[in-house]
Enzyme design. Structure first.
Site, mmCIF file in Angstrom:
data_model
loop_
_atom_site.group_PDB
_atom_site.id
_atom_site.type_symbol
_atom_site.label_atom_id
_atom_site.label_comp_id
_atom_site.label_asym_id
_atom_site.label_seq_id
_atom_site.Cartn_x
_atom_site.Cartn_y
_atom_site.Cartn_z
ATOM 1 N N ARG A 1 -25.509 -2.155 6.209
ATOM 2 C CA ARG A 1 -25.220 -3.555 5.899
ATOM 3 C C ARG A 1 -25.656 -4.495 7.023
ATOM 4 O O ARG A 1 -25.889 -5.673 6.791
ATOM 5 C CB ARG A 1 -23.730 -3.721 5.631
ATOM 6 C CG ARG A 1 -23.417 -5.049 5.068
ATOM 7 C CD ARG A 1 -22.105 -5.102 4.370
ATOM 8 N NE ARG A 1 -22.153 -4.479 3.069
ATOM 9 C CZ ARG A 1 -21.162 -4.557 2.183
ATOM 10 N NH1 ARG A 1 -20.077 -5.227 2.479
ATOM 11 N NH2 ARG A 1 -21.264 -3.985 1.016
ATOM 12 N N LYS B 1 0.856 -1.186 0.000
ATOM 13 C CA LYS B 1 0.000 0.000 0.000
ATOM 14 C C LYS B 1 0.899 1.246 0.000
ATOM 15 O O LYS B 1 1.878 1.307 0.730
ATOM 16 C CB LYS B 1 -0.889 -0.021 1.244
ATOM 17 C CG LYS B 1 -2.104 0.853 1.148
ATOM 18 C CD LYS B 1 -3.178 0.419 2.131
ATOM 19 C CE LYS B 1 -4.386 1.337 2.023
ATOM 20 N NZ LYS B 1 -5.525 0.855 2.796
ATOM 21 N N GLU C 1 -19.802 -5.710 9.236
ATOM 22 C CA GLU C 1 -20.801 -4.973 10.008
ATOM 23 C C GLU C 1 -21.912 -5.884 10.519
ATOM 24 O O GLU C 1 -22.418 -5.698 11.632
ATOM 25 C CB GLU C 1 -21.398 -3.840 9.159
ATOM 26 C CG GLU C 1 -20.454 -2.671 8.915
ATOM 27 C CD GLU C 1 -19.420 -2.922 7.815
ATOM 28 O OE1 GLU C 1 -19.504 -3.967 7.131
ATOM 29 O OE2 GLU C 1 -18.541 -2.068 7.629
HETATM 30 C C1 LIG Z 1 -18.939 -2.225 4.099
HETATM 31 C C2 LIG Z 1 -17.775 -1.303 4.293
HETATM 32 N N1 LIG Z 1 -17.251 -1.139 5.522
HETATM 33 C C3 LIG Z 1 -16.196 -0.314 5.713
HETATM 34 C C4 LIG Z 1 -15.644 0.360 4.672
HETATM 35 C C5 LIG Z 1 -14.521 1.358 4.891
HETATM 36 N N2 LIG Z 1 -13.313 0.940 4.179
HETATM 37 C C6 LIG Z 1 -12.956 1.498 3.009
HETATM 38 S S1 LIG Z 1 -11.551 0.847 2.395
HETATM 39 C C7 LIG Z 1 -11.389 -0.180 3.708
HETATM 40 C C8 LIG Z 1 -10.208 -1.094 3.786
HETATM 41 C C9 LIG Z 1 -10.133 -1.988 2.625
HETATM 42 O O1 LIG Z 1 -9.016 -2.801 2.769
HETATM 43 P P1 LIG Z 1 -8.540 -3.667 1.543
HETATM 44 O O2 LIG Z 1 -9.689 -4.333 0.899
HETATM 45 O O3 LIG Z 1 -7.443 -4.550 2.021
HETATM 46 O O4 LIG Z 1 -7.996 -2.604 0.506
HETATM 47 P P2 LIG Z 1 -6.720 -1.650 0.615
HETATM 48 O O5 LIG Z 1 -7.238 -0.315 1.047
HETATM 49 O O6 LIG Z 1 -5.759 -2.233 1.593
HETATM 50 O O7 LIG Z 1 -6.172 -1.626 -0.754
HETATM 51 C C10 LIG Z 1 -12.437 -0.006 4.615
HETATM 52 C C11 LIG Z 1 -12.577 -0.714 5.890
HETATM 53 C C12 LIG Z 1 -16.225 0.163 3.398
HETATM 54 N N3 LIG Z 1 -15.782 0.797 2.323
HETATM 55 N N4 LIG Z 1 -17.268 -0.671 3.246
#
Ligand SMILES: Cc1ncc(C[n+]2csc(CCOP(=O)(O)OP(=O)(O)O)c2C)c(N)n1
Length: 642
Positions: free
Chosen positions: A403, A289, A375
């Site tokens: 959700r 990242k 969630e």
């Molecule tokens: C249902 C939901 N819960 C929380 C989030 C907030 N959120 C946005 S990106 C993220 C992390 C995603 O991690 P990953 O899939 O590993 O992607 P990365 O950012 O590491 O590339 C979260 C928790 C979301 N977008 N959707």
């Protein structure tokens, strides 16, 4: 524009098809330029930086090998889509990201044919891609035609139930479907949970792709140079028992892990999978990242989201604030309560910092639970904790609580379990746009029997509501508060336990009563000042509760005023609707009360500044003033005179 990066090759790319003409070496160079362009653009706009930088090579490789928009590339969450937008005809607008009338910070079907599926909430990509794959095979008609369906999903997003539901179904249907697991060992915060440890084990040490592929007969999915090694590995493995990966058990061919920053691995693997895949295939790609921008790489969150920043130093350009954020007030208030009551615990779904629970996690690690992007589980887990005698505060953004709605109804409300819902980002949120608006929680909670639903009018009120929730053991209770800073009011030392279902009068006036629910109260007060200049002094009440309503206060106001206006930062069906129902049930309209309810309009409002979004919604002080004049008939009289 001298500080714009030099991008001679990228300048030749107007659609992904232009990448097809390029050599692999040129694609490496395009990736390099694309990274520089992404960093430069986000330094001007702010937004999600780290995730996009991590997939720069993957984005170039996918677009070079596959044929979008015929092939459907579906980005999970889609906060990593900026490089994709640059390659798909939107480079000229990339510096309008997340601004009013600019590009969305997420994929959006209405924005481009290269965005086959919109997102922003996580873990939907595999389900959507499977839908495309099945539609393709059943002869569905799609404007862009049908080709491969490719989901790109992060290791954080992969931990959510929906991703597993989709894989379970995909493994059963056996359709050709490509899932790319982008494993950067990060969510927003460090990822948590057993899946995360499992993924790390998958690439601990040995050249895994060769062994596993060999063991499961997926050699044909590996490009030639890897195949040799894999065959050797297969020989080696004869007689040994090697368990399949979890993904293979679910019916996927598994390829990986491969280095997602190495085009020499990405391009041949993607080409081979494109040529040979028959059923569901998962390509496990490891990335970093924030890759390629030192300040992001060094940041605790990999540069997940940033304000505008200085390119050289990486320093973010934030406007200093005078008041604490609501999130911080909530986090501090909960700490305060937890110090006095060891049954209080806190639950977050992958957002410890975003929900202000980071401090709680540090101070009371055994009572704080980051459950991952889950969630639904967070809600039912909280219900279990409550049933087991704890006092859980389930801290979620309004938009993500959506959700967990069935869990709220079925596991919490019906059983009258005292789960405390701390609902952050309630109301319009600005640059993240419609997908993140906290518009519906009042409507979907206040209709549940036995629920208490509160909204804080300012940060002191929020502190009282945390104390009130801590003290409320009779059933579920929720309090909502918006994104951003408080009003700068004086903070009480100790939160006060509010009487359930009791509002408060802020200002005594005449003719019109404005009953506010939440932080629009500040705008209501401003409107009142402007109205005072016209000799109109509205009565102002802060309802505090949408459920149970302060029926006595509202009916009394109705009886003593000729007009009533409600206002809330939520969609129709919430506070104002409950007030209207109360008034109707009590025959108040029969007596001629003039009633208006100010709610969010029946549209999804695109990204902009929160203030501008509220002006689109018609909910700023000037709109409230106009509404008062309208309901009292003043505007019309003025109009007639003019
Ligand atoms: C249902 C939901 N819960 C929380 C989030 C907030 N959120 C946005 S990106 C993220 C992390 C995603 O991690 P990953 O899939 O590993 O992607 P990365 O950012 O590491 O590339 C979260 C928790 C979301 N977008 N959707």
């Amino acid at each position: 524009m001298t500080d714009r990066p030099d991008t001679p090759l990228l300048d030749q790319v107007t659609t992904p098809a232009d990448l097809n003409q390029m050599s692999d070496a040129q694609l490496v160079q395009v990736a390099h330029e694309l990274r520089a362009e992404t960093i430069s653009a986000v330094s001007e706009t702010g937004g999600h930086l780290g995730a996009g930088l991590g997939v720069v090579e993957l984005t170039v490789a996918l677009h070079a090998v596959f044929d979008a928009p015929r092939d459907k590339i579906i980005w999970d969450v889609s906060h990593q889509c900026y490089p994709h937008k640059i390659l798909t005809g939107r480079r000229d607008r990339i510096r309008t990201l997340r601004m009013k009338d600019g590009l969305s910070g997420f994929t959006k079907r209405s924005e481009s044919p290269y965005d086959p599926f919109g997102a922003a909430h996580s873990s939907t990509s595999i389900s959507a891609a499977l839908g495309f794959a099945v539609a393709r095979d059943l002869g569905g008609v799609c404007d862009t035609g049908h080709g491969d369906a490719i989901a790109v999903i992060g290791d954080g997003a992969m931990s959510a139930g929906m991703a597993f539901e989709a894989m379970n179904n995909a493994g059963h249907l056996k359709k050709r479907l490509i899932v790319i697991l982008n494993d950067n060992e990060m969510s927003i915060a460090p990822p948590v949970g057993a899946l995360s440890s499992y993924l790390s084990r998958l690439y601990a040490g040995e050249p895994f792709q060769e062994l596993k592929a060999a063991a499961k007969g997926a050699v044909s999915l590996l490009p030639e140079p890897f195949q040799e090694g894999a065959k050797r590995a297969k020989e080696m493995l004869k007689g040994m028992t090697v368990g399949g990966t979890l993904f293979e058990e679910l019916g996927f061919s598994y390829v990986g892990p491969i280095d997602g920053h190495d085009m020499d691995q990405l391009l041949p693997v993607l080409r081979t999978v494109r040529q040979r895949a028959t059923g569901p295939t998962l390509i496990h790609v490891t990335t970093k990242k924030g890759k390629g921008y030192a300040p992001a790489e060094a940041a605790r969150d990999g540069g997940h989201a940033t304000a505008r920043f200085d390119l050289v130093t990486g320093k973010q350009k934030k406007t200093p604030s005078n008041a604490p954020s609501y999130t911080k007030v909530f986090g501090d208030a909960l700490l305060h309560e937890a110090a006095r009551d060891d049954k209080i615990c806190a639950i977050t779904a992958a957002m410890p910092d975003g929900t202000g629970l980071n401090l709680f996690a540090e101070r009371y690690p055994s009572r704080c639970f980051d459950v991952g992007i889950a969630e639904q589980h967070a809600v039912t887990f909280s219900a279990g904790l409550a049933a087991g005698g704890m006092k859980p505060f389930c801290a979620l953004y309004s938009t993500f609580l959506q959700r967990g709605y069935d869990q709220v109804v079925h596991d919490v409300a019906i059983q009258r379990l005292p789960v405390r819902f701390a609902i952050d980002r309630a109301g319009l949120v600005g640059a993240d746009g419609a997908t993140h608006a906290g518009a519906f929680d009042v409507a979907f909670l206040a209709n549940l029997p036995g629920f208490v639903v509160m909204a804080a009018a300012d940060e002191a009120e929020l502190k009282h509501m945390v104390a009130t929730a801590a003290a409320h053991d009779e059933g579920p209770i929720a309090f909502r508060f918006p994104r951003g800073e408080g009003q700068g009011v004086e903070m009480p030392e100790q939160g006060e336990v509010l009487e359930i279902g009791k509002g408060r009068i802020i200002q005594e006036g005449a003719r019109v009563a404005i009953v506010s629910f939440g932080t629009r109260l500040g705008e209501v007060k401003q409107a009142a000042e402007a109205l005072a200049a016209r000799g109109i002094t509205p009565t102002i009440a802060d309802a505090r509760f949408a459920k149970p309503l302060d029926a006595a206060m509202i009916l009394d106001l109705a009886a003593t005023h000729e007009a009533m206006i409600t206002i809330e930062e939520g969609a129709v069906g919430g506070f104002g609707s409950h007030v209207a129902q109360l008034l109707a049930d009590n025959a108040v309209f029969d007596a001629g009360l003039k009633f208006r309810s100010m709610v969010l309009p029946d549209i999804f409002i695109d990204q902009s500044s929160p203030a501008d979004m509220y002006s689109v919604a018609g909910m700023n002080a000037a709109d409230i003033e106009a509404k008062v004049l309208d309901v009292l008939g003043v505007a019309q009289i003025k109009g007639k005179r003019a």
